[in-house]
Design an enzyme around this catalytic site. Sequence first.
Site, PDB file in Angstrom:
ATOM      1  N   GLY A   1       5.283 -13.246 122.770  1.00 29.49           N
ATOM      2  CA  GLY A   1       4.111 -13.043 123.621  1.00 29.49           C
ATOM      3  C   GLY A   1       4.325 -11.897 124.596  1.00 29.49           C
ATOM      4  O   GLY A   1       3.465 -11.029 124.749  1.00 29.49           O
TER       5      GLY A   1
ATOM      6  N   TYR B   1      -0.168 -14.486 132.260  1.00 28.44           N
ATOM      7  CA  TYR B   1      -0.520 -13.155 132.764  1.00 28.44           C
ATOM      8  C   TYR B   1      -0.166 -12.979 134.238  1.00 28.44           C
ATOM      9  O   TYR B   1       0.257 -11.901 134.649  1.00 28.44           O
ATOM     10  CB  TYR B   1      -2.006 -12.868 132.529  1.00 28.44           C
ATOM     11  CG  TYR B   1      -2.330 -12.665 131.078  1.00 28.44           C
ATOM     12  CD1 TYR B   1      -1.973 -11.492 130.419  1.00 28.44           C
ATOM     13  CD2 TYR B   1      -2.988 -13.650 130.346  1.00 28.44           C
ATOM     14  CE1 TYR B   1      -2.260 -11.307 129.083  1.00 28.44           C
ATOM     15  CE2 TYR B   1      -3.286 -13.473 129.007  1.00 28.44           C
ATOM     16  CZ  TYR B   1      -2.913 -12.302 128.387  1.00 28.44           C
ATOM     17  OH  TYR B   1      -3.192 -12.119 127.058  1.00 28.44           O
TER      18      TYR B   1
ATOM     19  N   ASP C   1      -9.741 -11.751 129.944  1.00 27.52           N
ATOM     20  CA  ASP C   1     -10.403 -13.028 130.200  1.00 27.52           C
ATOM     21  C   ASP C   1      -9.542 -14.097 129.545  1.00 27.52           C
ATOM     22  O   ASP C   1      -9.409 -14.128 128.326  1.00 27.52           O
ATOM     23  CB  ASP C   1     -11.812 -13.049 129.592  1.00 27.52           C
ATOM     24  CG  ASP C   1     -12.733 -12.061 130.270  1.00 27.52           C
ATOM     25  OD1 ASP C   1     -12.838 -12.098 131.507  1.00 27.52           O
ATOM     26  OD2 ASP C   1     -13.343 -11.240 129.557  1.00 27.52           O
TER      27      ASP C   1
ATOM     28  N   LEU D   1      -5.022 -11.973 122.575  1.00 28.69           N
ATOM     29  CA  LEU D   1      -3.583 -11.930 122.357  1.00 28.69           C
ATOM     30  C   LEU D   1      -3.186 -13.331 121.914  1.00 28.69           C
ATOM     31  O   LEU D   1      -3.568 -14.313 122.552  1.00 28.69           O
ATOM     32  CB  LEU D   1      -2.848 -11.553 123.643  1.00 28.69           C
ATOM     33  CG  LEU D   1      -1.335 -11.342 123.534  1.00 28.69           C
ATOM     34  CD1 LEU D   1      -0.866 -10.338 124.571  1.00 28.69           C
ATOM     35  CD2 LEU D   1      -0.555 -12.620 123.649  1.00 28.69           C
TER      36      LEU D   1
ATOM     37  N   VAL E   1       0.035 -15.686 119.527  1.00 29.61           N
ATOM     38  CA  VAL E   1       1.319 -15.764 118.829  1.00 29.61           C
ATOM     39  C   VAL E   1       1.296 -16.991 117.924  1.00 29.61           C
ATOM     40  O   VAL E   1       0.886 -18.075 118.358  1.00 29.61           O
ATOM     41  CB  VAL E   1       2.486 -15.869 119.838  1.00 29.61           C
ATOM     42  CG1 VAL E   1       3.819 -16.071 119.127  1.00 29.61           C
ATOM     43  CG2 VAL E   1       2.537 -14.628 120.725  1.00 29.61           C
TER      44      VAL E   1
END
Length: 175
Positions: free
Chosen positions: A113, A149, A139, A101, A103
Amino acid sequence: MPFAPGTGDAWHVEPLHRSHDKSRFDCGNPALNEWLMKYAGQSQKAGIARTFVALSGKVGDHSVQGFHSLSAGGIDKSHLPAHAGKRFPKFPIPIIRLARLAVAKESQGHGLGEFILMDALHRSLQVSRQVGFVAVLVDVKNEAARNFYLHYEFEKLPNQPMTLWLPITAVEKLF
């Protein structure tokens, strides 16, 4: 307010396609930039991962502002938190891996995000209704990513502080 997948005030998310302009994408992490430009399409063709890109809401603008990639995987129950591992059998537990992931720098700090993460989680939830798996696993590459997260209730795995998981039951509550 529940998340409405797919569209936002300034962005929309769609599957990676050859027409998307990845050439100017720079998230500040050379490995993620390179993966998007060189390997995302290959991974998609090979069936290893599916990549979804965030584009601006401007008509005709195909420049990638962010992306996430999802793949299937498994984890041994011994790697899960004790409170979670008790209810699972001893064979690998199926998961969805949020493989990447990112941005673009110019879009960082504007909520993209979170928007991309919610898109990834919503897609995972949709898959969970057709195929069994118990969590989304990620990860993380650094402390800042881990904190991002953790803000969304991902949990650290024992003895693996850079691997986080979010049970699909928690994802269901988001939507």
